[in-house]
Design an enzyme around this catalytic site. Sequence first.
Site, PDB file in Angstrom:
ATOM      1  N   SER A   1      25.060  -0.346 -61.287  1.00 42.74           N
ATOM      2  CA  SER A   1      24.477  -1.290 -60.328  1.00 42.74           C
ATOM      3  C   SER A   1      24.823  -1.027 -58.871  1.00 42.74           C
ATOM      4  O   SER A   1      24.041  -1.419 -57.984  1.00 42.74           O
ATOM      5  CB  SER A   1      24.856  -2.725 -60.716  1.00 42.74           C
TER       6      SER A   1
ATOM      7  N   THR B   1      27.080  -5.619 -63.719  1.00 39.85           N
ATOM      8  CA  THR B   1      27.715  -6.801 -63.127  1.00 39.85           C
ATOM      9  C   THR B   1      28.323  -6.544 -61.754  1.00 39.85           C
ATOM     10  O   THR B   1      28.591  -7.491 -61.014  1.00 39.85           O
ATOM     11  CB  THR B   1      28.800  -7.352 -64.065  1.00 39.85           C
TER      12      THR B   1
ATOM     13  N   THR C   1      26.438  -2.041 -67.436  1.00 34.13           N
ATOM     14  CA  THR C   1      27.254  -2.116 -68.651  1.00 34.13           C
ATOM     15  C   THR C   1      26.450  -2.580 -69.851  1.00 34.13           C
ATOM     16  O   THR C   1      26.622  -2.077 -70.966  1.00 34.13           O
ATOM     17  CB  THR C   1      28.439  -3.065 -68.422  1.00 34.13           C
TER      18      THR C   1
END
Length: 333
Positions: free
Chosen positions: A64, A98, A15
Site C-alpha cells: 500500500s 493497512t 497484506t
Amino acid sequence: MPALPKVAVIGTGGTICSIGTGPFDILDYGANETMLHADALVAMFPDVAQLAEIIAVPFKAVPSPNIFFEDWKALVLTCDRLVAAHPDLAGIVILHGTASLEETAYFLSLTVKVAVPVVVVGSQRPASALSTDAGMNLANAIRTAACPQARGLGVLVLLNDEIHAARDVTKTSTFRLQTFRSPDFGVLGHADGDAVVFYRKPLRKAAPDTEFDIRSLDALPRVDIVLAYTGSDGTAARAFVAAGAKGIVSAGFAPGFAGPADFEVLKQAAANGIVVMQSTRAGSGRTFKGKRLREGGFLITDNLTPQKARLLLALALTVSAEPAEIERIFLTY
C-alpha cells in the site's frame, strides 16, 4: 429464495492479498513477493459466495505505500464504470494494505462520486497465515457493502468486525488485530455474526456529495508534512519550501504548535503565499488558532491527523488558495 446482492471487489494488494512461505509466516511475508489479485483472493475464500454475487475486478497487487494519486484517480473512475455497468450493484469493496489504508479511504471519501457504499478492507495477517483475519474481514466487508444502512456514510473502513468512518480511523498498532481505531469518536457500527448494525452517523460531509472532482486532474498540488521534534532547526521545512510546496502541514507538539526554528521558517512560508496548517502529532484531538498561530499566518486542521490534513489541503488547493475558503473546507469535511 431472494437473489443475492451484487458486490464488486477491487483488489489493490496489501497484506490481505499476500501469501507467505507458510502458516507461521505472519511478519516477513512480503519477502515471499507473492500477492494475489482480487479474483484469486475471492477464490481462496469460496464461502463468501454465500453472501453476494461477487464481481472480482482486476486492478493491481502492490504494497500500500506504493499507492498514490494515479491509483486513487483510477479507483474513482473504476467505481464510476462499475455502477454504470451494473445498475443493480449493491456496493463496492476495495482490498488494501493497512500501511496507508486510512489515507486511501479518506481520499476516496472526499472524491468518489457513486452513491453505493464503498468499503475499504485489509488484514493484519496474510491470507496464507494460520488464523488469518483476511477471510473474515473480506466476508464482513462484503456484508457491509451490501447493507442498505451503509449508504450515505461516506467511504467506510472494515477490520476486526468494526466499521469506521474513513475520516476518523487510523492505524494505531503494528501487529495487533485491533489496530484500527477512531480515537475521538469511536466506531460507526459492527459486523457481527448475525447482523451488520450501525449506531451513529458522521456529520462531516463525505462522498458522493463533495465539491472535489479529480477525474480531470493530472496531479495534486504538492503538500508536505513537517514533524515536530525537540531540536529541529527548520531544515525539513526549508527543503519543502525549496521543493515547491503549495501547502505545508505542521505536525506539531500537542495541542498544536511548531518548535521555534520550524515556526520561523513556516511563518515566512505563509507570508510568501504557501498555505501552512497546524496539526498535531498526538494522534487525536483538535488544534486551536491561538495568538501565535494567528500572528504566524497559520490555519488549523481541526482534529485531522497530519496525513489526512495533507490530503484535504491538497484537494482544497484544487478549489481555492484563499485562507477563508481553506478554513471553510476544513470545517466542512
